[in-house]
Write an enzyme that holds these catalytic residues in place. Structure first.
Site, PDB file in Angstrom:
ATOM      1  N   LEU A  67       5.999  -7.541   6.592  1.00 45.59           N
ATOM      2  CA  LEU A  67       5.201  -6.742   5.668  1.00 45.59           C
ATOM      3  C   LEU A  67       6.059  -5.737   4.907  1.00 45.59           C
ATOM      4  CD1 LEU A  67       2.137  -5.994   7.957  1.00 45.59           C
ATOM      5  CD2 LEU A  67       2.270  -7.679   6.105  1.00 45.59           C
ATOM      6  N   HIS A  68       5.742  -5.575   3.648  1.00 41.02           N
ATOM      7  CA  HIS A  68       6.387  -4.562   2.820  1.00 41.02           C
ATOM      8  C   HIS A  68       5.969  -3.180   3.338  1.00 41.02           C
ATOM      9  CE1 HIS A  68       7.443  -2.325  -0.844  1.00 41.02           C
ATOM     10  NE2 HIS A  68       8.195  -3.378  -1.168  1.00 41.02           N
ATOM     11  N   TYR A  69       6.805  -2.185   3.072  1.00 41.77           N
ATOM     12  CA  TYR A  69       6.456  -0.843   3.530  1.00 41.77           C
ATOM     13  C   TYR A  69       5.318  -0.235   2.706  1.00 41.77           C
ATOM     14  CZ  TYR A  69       9.130   1.116  -0.387  1.00 41.77           C
ATOM     15  OH  TYR A  69       9.591   1.452  -1.629  1.00 41.77           O
ATOM     16  N   ARG A  70       5.111  -0.721   1.495  1.00 45.03           N
ATOM     17  CA  ARG A  70       4.002  -0.243   0.681  1.00 45.03           C
ATOM     18  C   ARG A  70       2.731  -0.991   1.053  1.00 45.03           C
ATOM     19  NH1 ARG A  70       7.301  -0.101  -4.895  1.00 45.03           N
ATOM     20  NH2 ARG A  70       8.156   1.985  -4.650  1.00 45.03           N
ATOM     21  N   MET A  71       1.611  -0.271   0.958  1.00 40.78           N
ATOM     22  CA  MET A  71       0.313  -0.864   1.262  1.00 40.78           C
ATOM     23  C   MET A  71      -0.678  -0.494   0.171  1.00 40.78           C
ATOM     24  SD  MET A  71       0.009  -0.140   5.368  1.00 40.78           S
ATOM     25  CE  MET A  71       0.492   1.574   5.304  1.00 40.78           C
TER      26      MET A  71
END
Length: 174
Positions: free
Chosen positions: A125-129
């Site tokens: 998962l990317h650190y941005r949500m």
């Protein structure tokens, strides 16, 4: 090229404390940036019955007895957390490229459980949500616009409601 851009996830847990509670149910929907569904998956995680009885108490569960009872009933058919994680990783690999942005309502809470219980998912998962709750705060606080979301407290219905909610906010901006 893989088309999915957002991984919408909703988890139902025995409670909200990642140190004491566990994931019970997962729903995931892969969408593009137009929020069009590409694929979806659901899974039930089998947890110890004693944990459910111990943690699924209190005001929230008293108000949502139907959801609690359904979650407890389906637990018998659940799979291990490891098996569910493997299925989710396969889902991610099938529909997403390298960057996978997690989306949902109050998704930071679900992310805490993912980080604790599903390390292979977490790594991808990317650190941005994309947190729909942030949109809710702005739209209600700044513009007085309130989306009325049905509260099913079941993973698939809740995540569909989150996509519907963000779509509603985006339509207001056109």
């Amino acid at each position: 090229m893989k088309k999915a851009k957002l991984l919408w996830i909703d988890l139902e847990m025995t409670g909200l404390d990642p140190e004491k509670d566990q994931i019970l149910e997962l729903a995931a929907i892969a969408t593009n940036w137009d929020l069009e569904p590409i694929a979806e998956m659901t899974a039930v995680v089998k947890v110890p019955e004693e944990l459910m009885k111990e943690r699924m108490v209190g005001e929230f569960w008293e108000k949502n007895t139907e959801s609690r009872d359904e979650l407890m009933k389906q637990n018998a058919e659940g799979e291990s957390a490891e098996k569910v994680e493997k299925k989710l990783v396969e889902f991610m690999e099938k529909y997403f490229g390298k960057e996978i942005i997690l989306a949902g309502n109050s998704i930071h809470q679900d992310r805490k459980f993912i980080d604790k219980e599903w390390l292979e998912v977490s790594k991808r998962l990317h650190y941005r949500m994309l947190d729909v709750s942030a949109w809710k705060v702005v739209m209600e606080g700044k513009f007085g616009k309130k989306f009325v979301k049905r509260e099913a407290h079941r993973a698939l219905e809740d995540i569909k409601g989150s996509i519907e909610e963000l779509s509603w906010y985006l339509e207001m901006m056109e």
